[in-house]
Design a protein around this motif. Structure first.
Motif, short mmCIF file in Angstrom:
data_model
loop_
_atom_site.label_atom_id
_atom_site.label_comp_id
_atom_site.label_asym_id
_atom_site.label_seq_id
_atom_site.Cartn_x
_atom_site.Cartn_y
_atom_site.Cartn_z
N GLY A 56 -34.28 64.59 4.78
CA GLY A 56 -35.31 63.40 4.84
C GLY A 56 -35.01 62.50 6.24
O GLY A 56 -36.02 62.37 6.79
N ALA A 57 -33.86 62.54 6.86
CA ALA A 57 -33.57 61.99 8.11
C ALA A 57 -34.52 62.70 9.27
O ALA A 57 -35.08 62.19 10.10
CB ALA A 57 -32.10 61.71 8.27
N VAL A 58 -34.27 64.10 9.16
CA VAL A 58 -34.85 65.12 10.09
C VAL A 58 -36.42 64.84 10.02
O VAL A 58 -37.08 65.07 10.92
CB VAL A 58 -34.22 66.36 9.69
N SER A 59 -36.85 65.02 8.58
CA SER A 59 -38.38 65.11 8.69
C SER A 59 -38.90 63.69 8.96
O SER A 59 -39.99 63.43 9.73
CB SER A 59 -38.63 65.14 7.24
N ALA A 60 -38.19 62.43 8.76
CA ALA A 60 -38.81 61.40 9.24
C ALA A 60 -38.75 61.10 10.79
O ALA A 60 -39.66 60.66 11.30
CB ALA A 60 -37.93 60.24 8.50
N ALA A 61 -37.87 61.58 11.37
CA ALA A 61 -37.62 61.48 12.75
C ALA A 61 -38.65 62.38 13.49
O ALA A 61 -39.25 62.01 14.33
CB ALA A 61 -36.14 61.85 13.39
N LEU A 62 -39.08 63.62 12.99
CA LEU A 62 -40.03 64.51 13.46
C LEU A 62 -41.51 63.72 13.31
O LEU A 62 -42.20 63.80 14.33
CB LEU A 62 -39.83 65.70 12.77
N VAL A 63 -41.59 63.28 12.18
CA VAL A 63 -42.92 62.41 11.87
C VAL A 63 -43.00 61.35 12.87
O VAL A 63 -44.27 61.23 13.51
CB VAL A 63 -43.03 61.91 10.63
N PHE A 64 -42.09 60.57 13.20
CA PHE A 64 -42.05 59.37 13.97
C PHE A 64 -42.15 59.99 15.32
O PHE A 64 -42.94 59.14 16.14
CB PHE A 64 -40.92 58.59 13.60
N TRP A 65 -41.79 60.92 15.64
CA TRP A 65 -41.94 61.31 17.10
C TRP A 65 -43.26 61.78 17.48
O TRP A 65 -43.66 61.47 18.42
CB TRP A 65 -40.93 62.54 17.26
N PHE A 66 -43.92 62.51 16.44
CA PHE A 66 -45.26 62.95 16.63
C PHE A 66 -46.44 62.00 16.37
O PHE A 66 -47.44 62.04 16.69
CB PHE A 66 -45.54 64.41 16.05
N GLN A 67 -46.03 61.04 15.35
CA GLN A 67 -46.95 59.99 14.93
C GLN A 67 -46.31 58.63 15.17
O GLN A 67 -46.05 58.09 14.04
CB GLN A 67 -47.66 60.24 13.61
N ARG A 68 -46.29 58.36 16.11
CA ARG A 68 -45.33 57.30 16.55
C ARG A 68 -45.97 55.98 16.24
O ARG A 68 -45.33 54.94 15.69
CB ARG A 68 -45.15 56.97 18.18
N ARG A 69 -47.30 55.63 16.00
CA ARG A 69 -47.96 54.50 15.62
C ARG A 69 -48.06 54.27 14.11
O ARG A 69 -47.97 53.45 13.44
CB ARG A 69 -49.60 54.67 15.94
#
Length: 243
Positions: free
Chosen positions: A115-128
Motif C-alpha cells: 500500500g505504501a509503495v503503490s500510494a507513493a508511485l501514484v502520487f509521484w506520477f499523478q501529483r495533483r
C-alpha cells in the motif's frame, strides 16, 4: 413646491445597495454573482472529469494486477505450519508454535508495504491527485489483496488435509494448507495506501490559490465610501496644533 433632489427612477449615489452595471447582465456574466448554466451536455466539468476517471480506472487495474506479486511473496515468506497424523487424526506437530497466526501477520505486513509503495508511485506520477484517483487506488488495493489471497492458497499445500495425511503416511510431518484466518487483513493494503497518499498530499501536494477578497462599492470601509479613510468627511479629525 420644490422638486426632489433625486428622481425616483435614479438611485442615489450614496446607496450602499446600488448594483454596478458591470456586476451582471450583458457583458458582466463572468463576474461575481453571474448566473452560469451548469449540468449541460459537454460542460467543462464533465470534460475535465472524464480523463480523471480513466486515470483512476488504469490505476485500479495496475494496482490490482500487482497483487500477483503479493501472493507470491506471501507464499514464500509465510511460516509453514507442520502437521502430523497417527492414521486416525491430524494434529499440530508443535502445539505451542505460533506458525498458525504467522500467515495472517505476514499478509498484513506485506499489504501495508504494498500500500505504501503503490500510494507513493501514484502520487509521484499523478501529483495533483483527486478523489477519483484515491478511490481507484483503494479499490485496486482491495482487488489486489483478494487476488493475492486466492493465489497464495491455490499455489500452497493442498487444502485436502486428510488426503495429504494418507498420502505421506503415519508419523510423517507435512505442511498445513496456507490460510488467511483474519479476513480483515485484506484491508491492510487499501487502508495503508490511502493513509500514505493522504500524508504525501498534505506534505508535498500543490496548494490552492488564496481567495481574492472583493470590496463592494459603497460598503463600509470601501475606498470612497462615507466614513472611510481618505474619503470626504471620513477618518479621524486631527485637532489643530496649539501655539
Amino acid at each position: 413646491m420644490t422638486a426632489p433632489l433625486t428622481p425616483p427612477h435614479q438611485p442615489s449615489s450614496n446607496d450602499p445597495w446600488q448594483t454596478s452595471p458591470n456586476w451582471g447582465g450583458p457583458g458582466g456574466s463572468h463576474l461575481i454573482g453571474a448566473h452560469q448554466p451548469k449540468g449541460l451536455p459537454g460542460a467543462p466539468e464533465e470534460k475535465a472529469l472524464a480523463p480523471e476517471l480513466r486515470r483512476a480506472a488504469v490505476i485500479a487495474l495496475l494496482v490490482a494486477v500487482s497483487g500477483v506479486a503479493l501472493g507470491l511473496l506471501w507464499l514464500w515468506l509465510a511460516p509453514e505450519v507442520p502437521l502430523i497424523s497417527d492414521s486416525t487424526a491430524v494434529f499440530l506437530n508443535d502445539s505451542e508454535g505460533e506458525e498458525a497466526i504467522g500467515a495472517d501477520g505476514t499478509f498484513v505486513l506485506l499489504g501495508l508495504a504494498f500500500g505504501a509503495v503503490s500510494a507513493a508511485l501514484v502520487f509521484w506520477f499523478q501529483r495533483r491527485g483527486g478523489i477519483a484517483l484515491v478511490v481507484g487506488l483503494a479499490l485496486g488495493g482491495l482487488l489486489g489483496s483478494l487476488l493475492a489471497w486466492r493465489l497464495g492458497v491455490w499455489l500452497g499445500p493442498t487444502q485436502d488435509v486428510v488426503a495429504h495425511a494418507r498420502a505421506v503416511g503415519k508419523g510423517v510431518v507435512f505442511d498445513a494448507p496456507l490460510q488467511l484466518r483474519a479476513k480483515g487483513a485484506l484491508l491492510a493494503w487499501p487502508l495503508g495506501a490511502m493513509a500514505v497518499h493522504l500524508g504525501l498530499t498534505a506534505l508535498f501536494g500543490p496548494r490552492d490559490p488564496e481567495p481574492e477578497w472583493v470590496v463592494f462599492p459603497g460598503a463600509p470601509g470601501a475606498p470612497g465610501a462615507p466614513g472611510a479613510p481618505g474619503a470626504p468627511g471620513g477618518g479621524a479629525s486631527v485637532p489643530p496644533a496649539q501655539s
